[in-house]
Design an enzyme around this catalytic site. Structure first.
Site, PDB file in Angstrom:
ATOM      1  N   GLY A  78      33.630  17.064  -2.048  1.00 35.66           N
ATOM      2  CA  GLY A  78      31.651  17.807  -1.977  1.00 35.66           C
ATOM      3  C   GLY A  78      30.920  17.810  -2.986  1.00 35.66           C
ATOM      4  CG  HIS A 131      27.011  23.832   6.970  1.00 33.04           C
ATOM      5  ND1 HIS A 131      26.689  22.894   7.145  1.00 33.04           N
ATOM      6  CD2 HIS A 131      28.365  24.101   6.469  1.00 33.04           C
ATOM      7  CE1 HIS A 131      27.703  22.185   7.410  1.00 33.04           C
ATOM      8  NE2 HIS A 131      28.572  22.841   7.016  1.00 33.04           N
ATOM      9  CB  THR A 132      22.194  28.023   4.231  1.00 29.23           C
ATOM     10  OG1 THR A 132      22.111  28.096   3.043  1.00 29.23           O
ATOM     11  CG2 THR A 132      23.156  30.012   4.535  1.00 29.23           C
ATOM     12  CG  ASP A 133      21.570  22.926   3.232  1.00 32.18           C
ATOM     13  OD1 ASP A 133      22.094  23.029   4.035  1.00 32.18           O
ATOM     14  OD2 ASP A 133      21.249  21.319   3.339  1.00 32.18           O
ATOM     15  CB  SER A 163      25.870  15.271  -2.057  1.00 30.31           C
ATOM     16  OG  SER A 163      25.839  14.372  -1.529  1.00 30.31           O
ATOM     17  CB  SER A 164      29.830   9.729  -3.928  1.00 25.08           C
ATOM     18  OG  SER A 164      30.230   9.080  -2.669  1.00 25.08           O
ATOM     19  CB  SER A 165      26.284   9.269   0.495  1.00 21.96           C
ATOM     20  OG  SER A 165      25.916  11.789   0.943  1.00 21.96           O
ATOM     21  CG  ASP A 187      24.044  16.962  -0.312  1.00 22.38           C
ATOM     22  OD1 ASP A 187      24.075  18.178  -0.743  1.00 22.38           O
ATOM     23  OD2 ASP A 187      24.293  15.966   0.830  1.00 22.38           O
ATOM     24  N   GLY A 196      35.090  12.921  -1.756  1.00 25.06           N
ATOM     25  CA  GLY A 196      35.853  14.078  -0.841  1.00 25.06           C
ATOM     26  C   GLY A 196      36.279  15.342  -1.066  1.00 25.06           C
TER      27      GLY A 196
END
Length: 396
Positions: free
Chosen positions: A121, A32-34, A123-125, A192, A119
């Site tokens: 982590g 959560h730094t990006d 990032s398939s999206s 991602d 699930g």
């Protein structure tokens, strides 16, 4: 690639003209730094989204996927969400962003397959977004600048276009991020998409999200093993957006453009200006950025054992301050810590379920996977299938 080619031919009765693939990613350090203009170390790994495609001239786009039985058909100039096919939103979002940047394209058929575990982590999206953009680039060539689409690259004698230049990859990543932010509704950072595009085999990416620069450092000798907790992981409209809001609110109250500009000493001195939750989120981000700096130094010194300690510390901070861990993830990290071949372990991705990433001496990888699977099942009653990942090149 054979699977996606076969799906295309079965669905559309002729062979695909173009094939692309985009890898998933793993966040090695920098949770959560990006979106706080911070630093992240990430990897592109050998789990992919594949798209086979071919043009059509009726102005329609038809999508099929191995994951769901229904096709999705829509006009190439009308992108609306279909609640029965939410997976297609990532494709439609990219197409909408290409239109906004002035790109003209016609219809096409596309078959989509993938082996990125849900699930975990990875990032398939984002991989689907990147693969979609590269598919359109193959079908209807374009170049991308900061302001929009420009003259397309020339095809060679075989009709192929050159790979995406390094400077253009960042514009492509921003386009895919905008698709996820604006169409899908997840306020994700650029991590991602950059990871899927800029990956390099056997190298760790060090990404500076303030300068928007990517550097590569070799990582050879250790195995990357992912352990999926089996806990459902869902970010849309959920905890991710809340964490981001707390971080941005904390930075604003501290008079900083982002938490990248805040030092730990200043944060502690101004703690009273923040709510308890804002302080916890800010403390994690500020110290996590420091850990990435230290981790980059450890890799330069070829001190992978020290790097692993920063991974353990990262998980503890996520657990205690960001509070995006779970009992299952905490258990997996502690079980990993107990194996002599494990150098480091932490949650990866957004948290709230998902998976852990484990840095393990390569010659002890099989022993690690066997032991942690047995111990996790003994503790929880759930079977665990650890996944050995290889660091690979980016999308193409």
């Amino acid at each position: 690639m054979a699977n996606v080619q076969d799906l295309f031919k079965r669905s559309f009765n002729f062979p695909a003209t173009h094939l692309v693939r985009a890898p998933g990613r793993l966040e090695l350090l920098g949770n959560h730094t990006d979106y706080n203009h911070g630093l992240v170390m990430s990897l592109a790994v050998d789990k992919y989204i594949h798209i086979a495609s071919g043009p059509r001239n009726d102005g329609k786009i038809e999508l099929v996927t191995s994951s769901f039985p229904e096709k999705e058909i829509f006009w190439a100039n009308a992108f609306k969400k279909n609640p029965d096919a939410p997976w297609a939103n990532y494709v439609k979002g990219v197409l909408e962003q290409l239109r906004k940047r002035g790109l003209n394209f016609n219809g096409f058929n596309a078959a989509i397959t993938g082996d990125i575990p849900m699930g975990a982590g990875m990032s398939s999206s984002a991989a689907l977004e990147v693969a979609t953009a590269l598919t359109v680039r193959r079908l209807y060539p374009f170049s991308l600048t900061e302001t929009g689409a420009s003259l397309p690259p020339a095809r060679d004698a075989r009709g192929e276009i050159p790979p995406v230049p390094q400077e253009e990859k960042l514009h492509l990543a921003k386009l895919c991020q905008a698709a996820e932010n604006q169409f899908v509704g997840v306020q994700s950072g650029l991590l991602d998409q950059i990871s899927s595009l800029f990956g390099k085999a056997w190298h760790v990416m060090s990404i500076d999200f303030q300068a928007l620069k990517v550097e590569q450092a070799p990582m050879i000798g250790e195995a990357i093993i992912v352990c999926n907790s089996g806990v459902k992981h869902e970010l849309v409209g959920g905890e991710y957006n809340e964490l981001r809001q707390n971080c941005e609110s904390a930075a604003q109250k501290l008079g900083a453009k982002s938490l990248r500009a805040v030092e730990l000493r200043s944060l502690e001195a101004n703690k009273a200006k923040l709510t308890a939750r804002e302080y916890e989120c800010a403390r994690h981000v500020v110290t996590e950025i420091q850990r990435v700096v230290a981790g980059e130094r450890a890799l330069r010194d070829d001190d992978h054992r020290q790097f692993g300690q920063y991974m353990f510390q990262s998980h503890e901070s996520s657990r205690d301050f960001l509070k995006n861990s779970t009992e299952e993830l905490d258990l997996l990290v502690e079980l990993a810590r107990g194996h002599p071949g494990c150098l480091g372990a932490r949650l990866t991705g957004g948290g709230f379920g998902g998976a852990t990433i484990n840095l393990v001496a390569y010659h002890q990888a099989e022993s690690f996977m066997r032991q942690i699977a047995n111990e996790y099942e003994d503790e929880t009653g759930h079977k665990l299938q650890p996944l050995l990942c290889q660091i690979v090149d980016g999308a193409g």
